[in-house]
Motif scaffolding. Structure first.
Motif, PDB file in Angstrom:
ATOM      1  N   VAL A 151       0.829  -1.199   0.000  1.00 23.25           N
ATOM      2  CA  VAL A 151       0.000   0.000   0.000  1.00 23.25           C
ATOM      3  C   VAL A 151       0.864   1.250   0.000  1.00 23.25           C
ATOM      4  N   ALA A 152       1.867   1.285   0.870  1.00 22.67           N
ATOM      5  CA  ALA A 152       2.698   2.480   0.999  1.00 22.67           C
ATOM      6  C   ALA A 152       3.487   2.761  -0.272  1.00 22.67           C
ATOM      7  N   ILE A 153       4.210   1.767  -0.765  1.00 25.39           N
ATOM      8  CA  ILE A 153       5.069   1.969  -1.930  1.00 25.39           C
ATOM      9  C   ILE A 153       4.220   2.221  -3.173  1.00 25.39           C
ATOM     10  N   GLY A 154       3.188   1.414  -3.368  1.00 29.96           N
ATOM     11  CA  GLY A 154       2.349   1.559  -4.557  1.00 29.96           C
ATOM     12  C   GLY A 154       1.649   2.897  -4.611  1.00 29.96           C
ATOM     13  N   THR A 155       1.116   3.345  -3.490  1.00 29.65           N
ATOM     14  CA  THR A 155       0.416   4.630  -3.462  1.00 29.65           C
ATOM     15  C   THR A 155       1.365   5.779  -3.767  1.00 29.65           C
ATOM     16  N   GLU A 156       2.566   5.731  -3.200  1.00 25.09           N
ATOM     17  CA  GLU A 156       3.537   6.807  -3.450  1.00 25.09           C
ATOM     18  C   GLU A 156       3.991   6.816  -4.903  1.00 25.09           C
ATOM     19  N   LEU A 157       4.193   5.648  -5.475  1.00 24.55           N
ATOM     20  CA  LEU A 157       4.570   5.576  -6.886  1.00 24.55           C
ATOM     21  C   LEU A 157       3.492   6.202  -7.763  1.00 24.55           C
ATOM     22  N   ARG A 158       2.242   5.859  -7.494  1.00 24.90           N
ATOM     23  CA  ARG A 158       1.142   6.410  -8.301  1.00 24.90           C
ATOM     24  C   ARG A 158       1.022   7.926  -8.131  1.00 24.90           C
ATOM     25  N   LYS A 159       1.211   8.404  -6.919  1.00 26.50           N
ATOM     26  CA  LYS A 159       1.129   9.841  -6.680  1.00 26.50           C
ATOM     27  C   LYS A 159       2.155  10.599  -7.521  1.00 26.50           C
ATOM     28  N   ARG A 160       3.274   9.937  -7.802  1.00 30.05           N
ATOM     29  CA  ARG A 160       4.353  10.584  -8.545  1.00 30.05           C
ATOM     30  C   ARG A 160       4.304  10.273 -10.032  1.00 30.05           C
ATOM     31  N   GLY A 161       3.235   9.637 -10.471  1.00 34.22           N
ATOM     32  CA  GLY A 161       3.037   9.432 -11.889  1.00 34.22           C
ATOM     33  C   GLY A 161       3.576   8.140 -12.454  1.00 34.22           C
ATOM     34  N   PHE A 162       3.911   7.173 -11.606  1.00 33.44           N
ATOM     35  CA  PHE A 162       4.422   5.892 -12.087  1.00 33.44           C
ATOM     36  C   PHE A 162       3.325   4.827 -12.025  1.00 33.44           C
ATOM     37  N   GLY A 163       3.485   3.767 -12.833  1.00 35.40           N
ATOM     38  CA  GLY A 163       2.390   2.858 -13.137  1.00 35.40           C
ATOM     39  C   GLY A 163       2.151   1.719 -12.186  1.00 35.40           C
ATOM     40  N   ALA A 164       2.114   1.989 -10.890  1.00 33.84           N
ATOM     41  CA  ALA A 164       1.721   0.946  -9.937  1.00 33.84           C
ATOM     42  C   ALA A 164       0.209   0.766  -9.991  1.00 33.84           C
ATOM     43  N   PRO A 165      -0.286  -0.424  -9.668  1.00 30.66           N
ATOM     44  CA  PRO A 165      -1.743  -0.645  -9.683  1.00 30.66           C
ATOM     45  C   PRO A 165      -2.454   0.262  -8.682  1.00 30.66           C
ATOM     46  N   GLU A 166      -3.631   0.711  -9.045  1.00 35.10           N
ATOM     47  CA  GLU A 166      -4.452   1.485  -8.113  1.00 35.10           C
ATOM     48  C   GLU A 166      -5.097   0.527  -7.109  1.00 35.10           C
ATOM     49  N   ILE A 167      -5.047   0.882  -5.858  1.00 40.25           N
ATOM     50  CA  ILE A 167      -5.641   0.047  -4.820  1.00 40.25           C
ATOM     51  C   ILE A 167      -7.121   0.382  -4.712  1.00 40.25           C
ATOM     52  N   LEU A 168      -7.961  -0.614  -4.966  1.00 37.27           N
ATOM     53  CA  LEU A 168      -9.409  -0.427  -4.973  1.00 37.27           C
ATOM     54  C   LEU A 168     -10.023  -0.651  -3.602  1.00 37.27           C
ATOM     55  N   ALA A 169      -9.446  -1.545  -2.823  1.00 38.57           N
ATOM     56  CA  ALA A 169      -9.934  -1.830  -1.473  1.00 38.57           C
ATOM     57  C   ALA A 169      -8.843  -2.584  -0.733  1.00 38.57           C
ATOM     58  N   SER A 170      -8.857  -2.477   0.588  1.00 44.39           N
ATOM     59  CA  SER A 170      -7.848  -3.210   1.363  1.00 44.39           C
ATOM     60  C   SER A 170      -8.355  -3.476   2.770  1.00 44.39           C
TER      61      SER A 170
END
Length: 508
Positions: free
Chosen positions: A237-256
């Motif tokens: 969650v932490a790494i993926g969310t930060e990557l997406r915030k910066r414009g990189f193509g990590a999957p969007e987290i829909l629920a957790s």
């Protein structure tokens, strides 16, 4: 069969009232995703109870084909289906005359590589595995298809696996995928499992990653701690969310549900940056562009979670890098030389690596995704820029020498990277970095790249032998010649002369 024929079984650990045939198919889906090679599932009940309906639904889930032709094996007694996950054998023992005939059908051999669904299992009496799961099906209404399913087994694991599957369904029911079909996607060497969930033409990926210390041997836990491997899904969650915030193509987290280790994320597909097992240069150039863009930014050591709290990105410490490189000594060297190294040689290896790593202590540091290579880089056809590369499997991200990820890509462990393509990608990376920052140090990067490449290749050689010998996965040995060639290529470069001397002395 009648209920009194189940007297030899333990009391049911689960009893379900399934209202209709759609519910029966759904229940088969829940079981299919947790089935493993070596499992036996016994389907017991009177004629017309729904055994074949359940078996057919389970087989179609495995095939990912709701129209799969599943003939009854009443006359052949057994029908085996070859699936990519593992083979599944469908038995119908109604016409079995003697229990011993089951041995002629080869159940034991089939279970070595696959699983079995057995209708009329009582015909085999005591010849079935003691670890089998027995499901008693009782039809309550022929008109509506209502049935009672009772699950019986005192074998370790079945109750937990079935409960886990229902836990996932309960989680999905709180999302837009509440009625989704579930398909097993992958399971790795850790506790993580992955499913594709499909509903209304949409798909998503569900990851289950609980961490229980009692499920991991102490030696494995110690190694995980030493090399900073993540223990739970908070890192995703932490790494993926930060990557997406910066414009990189990590999957969007829909629920957790972090407490239960469940994450539902967008499905980035399955097409990687290789085609037919060979690297696609255009895609590798896109991937090296992602790294250059990432390395042009400053990344945090502490990531705030949207749900509250924070996640600390661990340092890729010298001790961790040496521990990983030492897998080469522990596993690969004995594999190719036929003998283990003595303590003096091991100590010399570690001391040398400490010296080499100290020599690149001034190299650029930042987030290291750690497995930045083809299996984890998903090609997004039609996208532009960094969006062309979908990023997965970044849960073990650490803060260390960024050259590590460059070496992971340019010397891809899973496909043959020519030296020409390696140099082409390195040139593109350096050019991009120099255009970003006038103070980019080409010489310092080149030195760090050589050291990180040697470290990663040493580690992967050790891991692949360990997977083959300790974990029973010999297919990984096929990658050794490629990696040995990479290692020879890297050690021939002027940045690592001391490493070259050591490897030359202790390898055949």
């Amino acid at each position: 069969m009648a209920d009194h024929d189940l007297r030899h079984l333990p009391s049911p650990f689960l009893t379900l009232d399934i209202p209709d045939e759609a519910g029966t198919r759904r229940l088969a889906n829940e079981l299919a995703v947790v089935l493993r090679a070596g499992d036996t599932v016994c389907l017991s009940g009177d004629l017309g109870a729904g055994k074949s309906t359940f078996a057919r639904a389970l087989l179609r889930t495995f095939a990912g084909d709701p129209e799969l032709e599943v003939p009854s094996p009443t006359f052949t007694l057994v029908q085996t289906y070859a699936f990519s996950r593992f083979d599944l054998s469908h038995f119908d023992l109604y016409r079995l005359e003697e229990p011993e005939e089951l041995e002629e059908l080869g159940l034991d051999d089939l279970l070595e590589t696959g699983a079995a669904l057995i209708e009329w299992p009582e015909k085999a009496q005591d010849l079935l595995p003691e670890t089998a799961l027995w499901i008693q099906i009782t039809q309550r209404s022929e008109e509506t298809g209502e049935r009672i399913f009772s699950f019986h087994s005192d074998a370790p694991g079945w109750q937990g696996r079935v409960a886990q599957s229902f836990e996932i369904r309960a989680f999905l029911q709180k999302t837009d995928f509440r009625d989704a079909e579930r398909r097993f996607l992958a399971g790795d060497a850790s506790l993580r499992t992955f499913e594709t969930v499909i509903s209304g033409g949409r798909s998503a990926v569900l990851m289950r990653w609980p961490f229980h210390d009692d499920a991991v041997p102490q030696a494995v836990r110690a190694y995980m701690d030493k090399v900073h491997l993540a223990r739970d899904c908070r890192s995703v969650v932490a790494i993926g969310t930060e990557l997406r915030k910066r414009g990189f193509g990590a999957p969007e987290i829909l629920a957790s549900d972090l407490e239960k280790g469940l994450i539902l994320a967008t499905d980035l597909g399955s097409e990687t940056i290789v085609r037919d097992g060979k690297p696609v240069p255009e895609r590798y150039h896109a991937a090296i562009g992602v790294l250059a863009a990432m390395h042009g930014q400053t990344w945090p050591k502490t990531v705030l979670l949207d749900s509250g709290g924070s996640y600390e990105v661990p340092d890729y410490s010298t001790e961790a890098l040496i521990a990983e490189a030492s897998l080469f000594v522990e596993w690969y060297v004995p594999h190719v030389s036929g003998r283990a190294l003595d303590e003096d040689a091991r100590a010399g290896f570690e001391a040398l690596w400490r010296q080499v790593l100290d020599a690149i202590s001034g190299a650029q540091r930042g987030w290291v995704l750690r497995d930045f290579h083809s299996p984890n880089l998903l090609w997004q056809e039609g996208a532009r820029g960094t969006d062309r590369i979908g990023l997965i499997d970044f849960q073990d991200t650490v803060f260390g020498p960024v050259a590590y990820d460059v070496a992971s890509l340019t010397l891809d462990a899973r496909t043959d990277m020519s030296e020409d393509l390696e140099m082409e990608l390195l040139g593109a990376y350096v050019s991009a970095r120099e255009s970003q920052a006038s103070n980019f140090d080409r010489a310092e990067f080149s030195k760090a790249y050589a050291v990180m490449a040697a470290q990663r290749i040493s580690k992967i050689l050790g891991i692949f032998v360990r997977l083959a010998k300790r974990d029973g996965k010999p297919a990984y040995l096929a990658h050794l010649p490629r990696l040995a060639g990479y290692l020879e290529r890297v050690l021939d470069r002027p940045s690592v002369p001391d490493l070259k001397d050591w490897y030359a002395r202790f390898l055949p």
